[in-house]
Design a protein around this motif. Structure first.
Motif, PDB file in Angstrom:
ATOM      1  N   PHE A 123       0.844  -1.199   0.000  1.00 35.12           N
ATOM      2  CA  PHE A 123       0.000   0.000   0.000  1.00 35.12           C
ATOM      3  C   PHE A 123       0.879   1.249   0.000  1.00 35.12           C
ATOM      4  O   PHE A 123       0.550   2.237  -0.666  1.00 35.12           O
ATOM      5  N   LYS A 124       1.976   1.186   0.724  1.00 36.70           N
ATOM      6  CA  LYS A 124       2.872   2.348   0.784  1.00 36.70           C
ATOM      7  C   LYS A 124       3.334   2.759  -0.600  1.00 36.70           C
ATOM      8  O   LYS A 124       3.438   3.960  -0.905  1.00 36.70           O
ATOM      9  N   SER A 125       3.585   1.782  -1.465  1.00 42.37           N
ATOM     10  CA  SER A 125       4.124   2.105  -2.790  1.00 42.37           C
ATOM     11  C   SER A 125       3.066   2.664  -3.739  1.00 42.37           C
ATOM     12  O   SER A 125       3.402   3.304  -4.737  1.00 42.37           O
ATOM     13  N   ILE A 126       1.785   2.439  -3.442  1.00 41.65           N
ATOM     14  CA  ILE A 126       0.736   2.966  -4.330  1.00 41.65           C
ATOM     15  C   ILE A 126      -0.041   4.117  -3.693  1.00 41.65           C
ATOM     16  O   ILE A 126      -0.879   4.740  -4.347  1.00 41.65           O
ATOM     17  N   ALA A 127       0.250   4.417  -2.424  1.00 39.47           N
ATOM     18  CA  ALA A 127      -0.572   5.372  -1.667  1.00 39.47           C
ATOM     19  C   ALA A 127      -0.611   6.765  -2.313  1.00 39.47           C
ATOM     20  O   ALA A 127      -1.681   7.373  -2.423  1.00 39.47           O
ATOM     21  N   LYS A 128       0.542   7.276  -2.738  1.00 35.87           N
ATOM     22  CA  LYS A 128       0.567   8.638  -3.293  1.00 35.87           C
ATOM     23  C   LYS A 128      -0.239   8.735  -4.581  1.00 35.87           C
ATOM     24  O   LYS A 128      -1.004   9.680  -4.782  1.00 35.87           O
ATOM     25  N   ASN A 129      -0.079   7.738  -5.466  1.00 36.34           N
ATOM     26  CA  ASN A 129      -0.835   7.745  -6.726  1.00 36.34           C
ATOM     27  C   ASN A 129      -2.328   7.596  -6.467  1.00 36.34           C
ATOM     28  O   ASN A 129      -3.152   8.225  -7.146  1.00 36.34           O
ATOM     29  N   LEU A 130      -2.671   6.763  -5.476  1.00 38.06           N
ATOM     30  CA  LEU A 130      -4.079   6.560  -5.140  1.00 38.06           C
ATOM     31  C   LEU A 130      -4.688   7.853  -4.586  1.00 38.06           C
ATOM     32  O   LEU A 130      -5.808   8.231  -4.941  1.00 38.06           O
ATOM     33  N   ALA A 131      -3.923   8.534  -3.729  1.00 35.84           N
ATOM     34  CA  ALA A 131      -4.403   9.796  -3.162  1.00 35.84           C
ATOM     35  C   ALA A 131      -4.635  10.835  -4.258  1.00 35.84           C
ATOM     36  O   ALA A 131      -5.614  11.589  -4.227  1.00 35.84           O
ATOM     37  N   VAL A 132      -3.746  10.847  -5.254  1.00 35.38           N
ATOM     38  CA  VAL A 132      -3.909  11.773  -6.382  1.00 35.38           C
ATOM     39  C   VAL A 132      -5.163  11.409  -7.187  1.00 35.38           C
ATOM     40  O   VAL A 132      -5.934  12.281  -7.588  1.00 35.38           O
ATOM     41  N   PHE A 133      -5.374  10.102  -7.411  1.00 37.59           N
ATOM     42  CA  PHE A 133      -6.545   9.636  -8.164  1.00 37.59           C
ATOM     43  C   PHE A 133      -7.846  10.012  -7.454  1.00 37.59           C
ATOM     44  O   PHE A 133      -8.854  10.309  -8.091  1.00 37.59           O
ATOM     45  N   LEU A 134      -7.814  10.007  -6.106  1.00 32.90           N
ATOM     46  CA  LEU A 134      -9.009  10.315  -5.313  1.00 32.90           C
ATOM     47  C   LEU A 134      -9.112  11.802  -4.958  1.00 32.90           C
ATOM     48  O   LEU A 134     -10.077  12.204  -4.296  1.00 32.90           O
ATOM     49  N   GLU A 135      -8.141  12.583  -5.383  1.00 28.91           N
ATOM     50  CA  GLU A 135      -8.136  14.003  -5.042  1.00 28.91           C
ATOM     51  C   GLU A 135      -9.379  14.694  -5.601  1.00 28.91           C
ATOM     52  O   GLU A 135      -9.740  14.522  -6.772  1.00 28.91           O
ATOM     53  N   GLY A 136     -10.068  15.456  -4.747  1.00 33.01           N
ATOM     54  CA  GLY A 136     -11.259  16.180  -5.175  1.00 33.01           C
ATOM     55  C   GLY A 136     -12.501  15.329  -5.308  1.00 33.01           C
ATOM     56  O   GLY A 136     -13.541  15.818  -5.765  1.00 33.01           O
ATOM     57  N   CYS A 137     -12.397  14.059  -4.916  1.00 34.27           N
ATOM     58  CA  CYS A 137     -13.544  13.152  -5.045  1.00 34.27           C
ATOM     59  C   CYS A 137     -14.329  13.047  -3.743  1.00 34.27           C
ATOM     60  O   CYS A 137     -13.741  12.994  -2.650  1.00 34.27           O
ATOM     61  N   ASP A 138     -15.650  12.981  -3.842  1.00 34.81           N
ATOM     62  CA  ASP A 138     -16.450  12.486  -2.743  1.00 34.81           C
ATOM     63  C   ASP A 138     -16.348  10.964  -2.772  1.00 34.81           C
ATOM     64  O   ASP A 138     -15.854  10.380  -3.746  1.00 34.81           O
ATOM     65  N   LEU A 139     -16.811  10.304  -1.691  1.00 34.36           N
ATOM     66  CA  LEU A 139     -16.616   8.857  -1.558  1.00 34.36           C
ATOM     67  C   LEU A 139     -17.940   8.135  -1.407  1.00 34.36           C
ATOM     68  O   LEU A 139     -18.862   8.629  -0.762  1.00 34.36           O
ATOM     69  N   ALA A 140     -18.031   6.930  -1.981  1.00 33.29           N
ATOM     70  CA  ALA A 140     -19.252   6.133  -1.871  1.00 33.29           C
ATOM     71  C   ALA A 140     -18.901   4.659  -1.781  1.00 33.29           C
ATOM     72  O   ALA A 140     -17.864   4.209  -2.283  1.00 33.29           O
ATOM     73  N   GLY A 141     -19.780   3.904  -1.111  1.00 39.26           N
ATOM     74  CA  GLY A 141     -19.580   2.463  -0.996  1.00 39.26           C
ATOM     75  C   GLY A 141     -20.767   1.826  -0.303  1.00 39.26           C
ATOM     76  O   GLY A 141     -21.766   2.482  -0.009  1.00 39.26           O
ATOM     77  N   PHE A 142     -20.651   0.524  -0.067  1.00 41.13           N
ATOM     78  CA  PHE A 142     -21.693  -0.235   0.629  1.00 41.13           C
ATOM     79  C   PHE A 142     -21.148  -0.598   2.006  1.00 41.13           C
ATOM     80  O   PHE A 142     -20.183  -1.353   2.114  1.00 41.13           O
ATOM     81  N   ASN A 143     -21.738  -0.041   3.046  1.00 38.36           N
ATOM     82  CA  ASN A 143     -21.224  -0.134   4.416  1.00 38.36           C
ATOM     83  C   ASN A 143     -19.878   0.581   4.539  1.00 38.36           C
ATOM     84  O   ASN A 143     -19.072   0.276   5.409  1.00 38.36           O
ATOM     85  N   SER A 144     -19.657   1.553   3.662  1.00 33.54           N
ATOM     86  CA  SER A 144     -18.360   2.225   3.590  1.00 33.54           C
ATOM     87  C   SER A 144     -18.082   3.126   4.788  1.00 33.54           C
ATOM     88  O   SER A 144     -16.921   3.280   5.189  1.00 33.54           O
ATOM     89  N   ASN A 145     -19.117   3.729   5.362  1.00 40.13           N
ATOM     90  CA  ASN A 145     -18.879   4.627   6.498  1.00 40.13           C
ATOM     91  C   ASN A 145     -18.396   3.878   7.731  1.00 40.13           C
ATOM     92  O   ASN A 145     -17.688   4.438   8.565  1.00 40.13           O
ATOM     93  N   ARG A 146     -18.784   2.621   7.843  1.00 38.14           N
ATOM     94  CA  ARG A 146     -18.411   1.841   9.024  1.00 38.14           C
ATOM     95  C   ARG A 146     -17.155   1.008   8.805  1.00 38.14           C
ATOM     96  O   ARG A 146     -16.521   0.601   9.773  1.00 38.14           O
ATOM     97  N   PHE A 147     -16.823   0.717   7.547  1.00 42.89           N
ATOM     98  CA  PHE A 147     -15.661  -0.152   7.330  1.00 42.89           C
ATOM     99  C   PHE A 147     -14.673   0.370   6.301  1.00 42.89           C
ATOM    100  O   PHE A 147     -13.518   0.650   6.626  1.00 42.89           O
ATOM    101  N   ASP A 148     -15.107   0.503   5.049  1.00 41.69           N
ATOM    102  CA  ASP A 148     -14.144   0.778   3.972  1.00 41.69           C
ATOM    103  C   ASP A 148     -13.426   2.114   4.140  1.00 41.69           C
ATOM    104  O   ASP A 148     -12.203   2.191   3.968  1.00 41.69           O
ATOM    105  N   ILE A 149     -14.182   3.180   4.478  1.00 44.27           N
ATOM    106  CA  ILE A 149     -13.534   4.485   4.647  1.00 44.27           C
ATOM    107  C   ILE A 149     -12.596   4.493   5.854  1.00 44.27           C
ATOM    108  O   ILE A 149     -11.438   4.923   5.730  1.00 44.27           O
ATOM    109  N   PRO A 150     -13.033   4.007   7.029  1.00 47.00           N
ATOM    110  CA  PRO A 150     -12.073   3.943   8.155  1.00 47.00           C
ATOM    111  C   PRO A 150     -10.826   3.122   7.836  1.00 47.00           C
ATOM    112  O   PRO A 150      -9.719   3.504   8.217  1.00 47.00           O
ATOM    113  N   MET A 151     -10.999   2.006   7.116  1.00 49.25           N
ATOM    114  CA  MET A 151      -9.852   1.169   6.765  1.00 49.25           C
ATOM    115  C   MET A 151      -8.905   1.905   5.813  1.00 49.25           C
ATOM    116  O   MET A 151      -7.680   1.882   5.992  1.00 49.25           O
ATOM    117  N   LEU A 152      -9.466   2.581   4.823  1.00 51.24           N
ATOM    118  CA  LEU A 152      -8.638   3.315   3.859  1.00 51.24           C
ATOM    119  C   LEU A 152      -7.892   4.460   4.544  1.00 51.24           C
ATOM    120  O   LEU A 152      -6.686   4.660   4.314  1.00 51.24           O
TER     121      LEU A 152
END
Length: 269
Positions: free
Chosen positions: A75-104
């Motif tokens: 994850f460390k090696s892809i984190a910066k590129n991923l952060a750039v890809f998600l820059e300016g984005c709102d976030l969505a998922g299924f059960n994401s507020n309780r799991f996926d977003i906290p994990m990310l």
């Protein structure tokens, strides 16, 4: 093309992980579908080396094993590129507020890459699902029996409705086959109480759910620092944990079951 009305990109994402403990577990796969305001979408999916063994019970759920990710980037090696890809984005998922977003967020913090969610909108489709399609007794009675529950939350009305709901469930699902986590077809609902117990309560040890059976049928803790660890191992290696649980505010049923496991372990030595 999508039909969402967006003022900024909305990134739908899902994570497969080594487990469900946000503090301890790691991502093994992530997929992001970025919906753009112009109606287009961008999809990125990749495996991640979690730098820790993937427990078998997790692999059996998502189908990803140690061998599958040993050559994947960390994850460390892809984190910066991923952060750039998600820059300016709102976030969505299924059960994401309780799991996926906290994990990310935890993974980004762990590697020291800035990823702030304060200025992002977060959309959890599971919350909408549960709000619009209630999973309570009144909803079940309407769905399975086609009737409106009069006198809901009265003990007798609820009890009679539950009796009818089970009959409705058996009528609807008996003989219906589904796929298990390994992709094997089976028939979960049978008109047999033992089979219905196995389906709905076979993993219960204590009713508070502080201990459960893992996929190997072993009793494991289901909370805290020993989440997922065998109860007998902790009782043997850290006897003070038993004393702490017996003094803490756990239900008497939990304490009784824990004591039973401890006594059984002592007699088996």
């Amino acid at each position: 093309m999508h039909t969402l009305h967006l003022k900024k990109p909305l990134a739908f994402f899902d994570l497969e992980t080594t487990g469900v403990n946000v503090a301890r577990d790691r991502i093994v796969e992530l997929s992001v579908v970025k919906a753009l305001p112009n109606g287009e979408t961008e999809v990125r999916t990749r495996r991640v080396n979690p730098e820790m063994p993937i427990p078998l019970e997790s692999s059996l759920i998502h189908g990803i094993y140690d061998e599958d990710v040993k050559d994947s980037p960390t994850f460390k090696s892809i984190a910066k590129n991923l952060a750039v890809f998600l820059e300016g984005c709102d976030l969505a998922g299924f059960n994401s507020n309780r799991f996926d977003i906290p994990m990310l967020v935890e993974e980004f913090l762990r590697v020291g890459v800035e990823f702030d969610v304060k200025n992002r909108k977060c959309v959890d489709t599971q919350r909408i699902f549960h709000m619009m399609e209630p999973r309570n007794l009144s909803a079940a009675y309407k769905f399975y029996c086609g009737k409106t529950l009069i006198g809901a939350h009265g003990a007798e009305a609820d009890t009679l409705a539950t009796f009818e709901v089970l009959q409705g469930q058996i009528a609807k699902y008996e003989g219906v086959k589904v796929l298990d986590s390994k992709g094997v077809e089976y028939e979960p609902v049978k008109n047999d109480v033992a089979a219905l117990h196995d389906l709905t309560a076979s993993k219960i040890i204590d009713f508070a759910g502080r201990m459960v059976f893992n996929d190997k049928g072993e009793e494991v803790f289901n909370f805290g620092k020993h989440n997922g660890k065998k109860v007998t191992d902790i009782l043997k290696n850290e006897p003070s944990f038993y004393d702490w649980m017996m003094k803490a505010e756990f239900p008497l049923d939990t304490k009784r079951r824990l004591t039973e496991i401890k006594l059984r372990a002592l007699t088996q030595r």
